[in-house]
Design a protein around this motif. Structure first.
Motif, PDB file in Angstrom:
ATOM      1  N   ARG A 114     189.143 103.179  56.134  1.00  0.00           N
ATOM      2  CA  ARG A 114     188.933 103.753  54.800  1.00  0.00           C
ATOM      3  C   ARG A 114     187.821 104.793  54.915  1.00  0.00           C
ATOM      4  O   ARG A 114     186.694 104.463  55.270  1.00  0.00           O
ATOM      5  N   ARG A 115     188.171 106.049  54.620  1.00  0.00           N
ATOM      6  CA  ARG A 115     187.167 107.097  54.761  1.00  0.00           C
ATOM      7  C   ARG A 115     187.229 108.061  53.577  1.00  0.00           C
ATOM      8  O   ARG A 115     188.253 108.238  52.937  1.00  0.00           O
ATOM      9  N   TYR A 116     186.064 108.688  53.311  1.00  0.00           N
ATOM     10  CA  TYR A 116     186.059 109.813  52.378  1.00  0.00           C
ATOM     11  C   TYR A 116     185.450 111.014  53.086  1.00  0.00           C
ATOM     12  O   TYR A 116     184.640 110.876  54.008  1.00  0.00           O
ATOM     13  N   ALA A 117     185.861 112.207  52.664  1.00  0.00           N
ATOM     14  CA  ALA A 117     185.377 113.452  53.265  1.00  0.00           C
ATOM     15  C   ALA A 117     185.236 114.504  52.183  1.00  0.00           C
ATOM     16  O   ALA A 117     186.051 114.559  51.254  1.00  0.00           O
ATOM     17  N   MET A 118     184.205 115.316  52.294  1.00  0.00           N
ATOM     18  CA  MET A 118     183.932 116.349  51.305  1.00  0.00           C
ATOM     19  C   MET A 118     183.539 117.640  52.018  1.00  0.00           C
ATOM     20  O   MET A 118     182.828 117.597  53.012  1.00  0.00           O
ATOM     21  N   GLY A 119     184.001 118.761  51.496  1.00  0.00           N
ATOM     22  CA  GLY A 119     183.595 120.025  52.083  1.00  0.00           C
ATOM     23  C   GLY A 119     184.578 121.134  51.779  1.00  0.00           C
ATOM     24  O   GLY A 119     185.600 120.926  51.119  1.00  0.00           O
TER      25      GLY A 119
END
Length: 501
Positions: A114-119
């Motif tokens: 389970r991962r989140y990524a922002m950019g």
């Protein structure tokens, strides 16, 4: 001998499709990303940062042609390894890099992961009003969970994110559908996937694109595109799928399949896909998602089953979802309209398979941060200009150390502050600078004040209010400029700043 040609000055302009962001805009985005990250973290997702650059091979959708990769990405070929050099590209979303990571580290990552990524992401597409080639995405995905409980969780989390950033309940709806149901409808309409028949494949493509336009064109536009074709207001004609009456009614019944409540909608979809095992599987998945969300308290005021949601036609393999803002705004022509979609996602069980050869279930959502910020601004839910720093003015160049000591005291107290570092000769220019910085307060200490151990505090916020007010009764007990002991400067400024928070 001819004079060398003078090199022209570079044009001071951002590239087409790109823009600059200043103070308050950057701060608002940062704050929104932090708020979203807190919700993602609360749900047990871990942060992941991947490079802005991936190989075109890893991105998958775009492959090199003779000179460069196909339109859609910003790409280039490595020039140091000869003809076999890799093509590299700026990422166009956050999901393709996740698929690469999930495959590359599959023996080390927990499963599910389970991962989140922002950019920022980059797309080499034609820019237009409000459409840029660089924009921010904020994703959360679960890789390795076959249960649609993972999809239900994403939908619930999306609701919590929207409310956390300031979208009130009632001003949004998360709409949920299932691509398997759509496939079941197409099977029932005799337009199955991978039929091998060229005409059927062409008709199927037209039908899929048409369904995706239902929210914009309505029943009449869809009917035209399913049959003989449609001519738009500009006179451009789009060829229709030329399918029969029973097929048309089945597809129209699907896009208009939403009923009074989730259970009735699910029953209606079950009738439409009768005879299709794929469609029946999709209907049961929707029922499970609906039951899970209801049990958690996410009712139809926040999440609805809506067959008109299609999303990425060749990408998703199961449940799909879309967050739509339902409040009205005014467009550039002064016409009222709903703001529309700000987030979407779904299940994509085939993406990691490209690397491993084995099917890896995955589901996730992507939030368009810039669109969400624009929505809050349109609703009037964002603050005005960001408050600038307290400005310590310079009355005597030789006493710069004293002025720097003042800002140090303010910063130690957590107050944003700076010394004016321009030419101090004209005091009026210092106040103009403070005004441009949206500074709430200016501190003044000349030789006389220094000798007496005091400072002048000029309340710029209050001064602006007094200048705009017809009567000063409301503010008469709070002078816009006053004197206090140097030792009390920080406390007095804290008091004034607290008044406006």
């Amino acid at each position: 001998m001819a004079k060398p040609k003078k090199q022209p000055r570079p044009k001071a302009a951002a590239p087409k499709g790109f823009r600059d962001y200043f103070g308050a805009e950057v701060t608002r985005r940062r704050d929104m990303l932090e708020t979203i990250a807190k919700v993602y973290h609360l749900y047990g997702f871990d942060a992941l940062e991947t490079p802005a650059v991936e190989t075109v091979e890893a991105l998958g959708k775009f492959l090199p042609d003779v000179d460069r990769p196909n339109e859609g990405v910003f790409a280039w070929q490595e020039d140091d390894t000869g003809s076999g050099a890799d093509w590299l590209a700026l990422r166009y979303d956050m999901t393709a890099p996740l698929a690469r990571v999930a495959a590359q580290y599959r023996n080390d990552l927990p499963s599910p992961y389970r991962r989140y990524a922002m950019g920022p992401v980059w797309r080499n597409e034609k820019p237009g009003p409000g459409r840029f080639r660089q924009f921010y995405q904020c994703d959360a995905d679960t890789v390795g969970a076959p249960s649609v409980a993972a999809d239900a969780e994403i939908c619930a989390m999306l609701c919590d994110v929207l409310e956390a950033v300031g979208i009130a309940r009632g001003d949004y709806v998360v709409r949920v559908n299932n691509r398997k149901v759509l496939e079941g409808v197409l099977e029932a309409a005799n337009l199955p996937k991978d039929s091998g028949d060229e005409r059927t494949e062409w008709q199927r493509g037209v039908v899929l694109r048409t369904i995706d336009k239902h929210d914009r064109l309505g029943d009449a536009g869809v009917l035209a595109l399913l049959t003989e074709g449609r001519t738009d207001e500009s006179g451009d004609h789009t060829e229709g799928a030329q399918i029969g009456g029973d097929q048309v009614q089945l597809i129209l019944g699907f896009v208009n399949g939403r009923q009074a409540n989730a259970e009735e909608t699910i029953q209606r979809l079950g009738l439409l896909v009768e005879g299709s095992a794929t469609g029946a599987s999709g209907v049961e998945e929707l029922r499970t998602i609906s039951n899970l969300l209801t049990a958690q308290g996410y009712g139809p005021d926040r999440i609805v089953i809506d067959p008109s949601v299609v999303r990425g036609l060749g990408y998703y393999t199961g449940p799909v979802y879309e967050a739509e803002l339902t409040f009205e705004i005014t467009d550039e022509k002064g016409r009222p309209r709903q703001f529309g979609s700000v987030a979407g996602g779904g299940r994509y069980d085939d993406l990691v398979k490209r690397f491993t050869g084995q099917e890896v279930p995955a589901t996730g959502v992507s939030i368009g941060v810039d669109r969400l910020l624009a929505a809050l601004e349109a609703k009037g839910a964002t603050e005005g200009d960001e408050r600038g720093p307290v400005i310590v003015t310079v009355m005597d160049r030789d006493r710069m150390a004293d002025y720097q000591a003042m800002v140090s005291d303010l910063r130690r107290a957590g107050i944003r502050a700076e010394v004016y570092l321009g030419n101090p000769k004209n005091f009026g220019n210092q106040l103009k600078y403070a005004d441009k910085r949206n500074s709430p307060i200016a501190v003044i200490q000349g030789a006389d004040e220094a000798e007496r151990g005091v400072v002048q505090i000029k309340d710029l916020d209050l001064g602006a209010k007094l200048a705009a007010s017809v009567t000063h009764e409301e503010w008469k007990d709070q002078p816009a400029q006053f004197e206090c002991a140097r030792a009390d400067m920080v406390a007095e400024i804290e008091k004034r700043l607290a008044r406006d928070t």
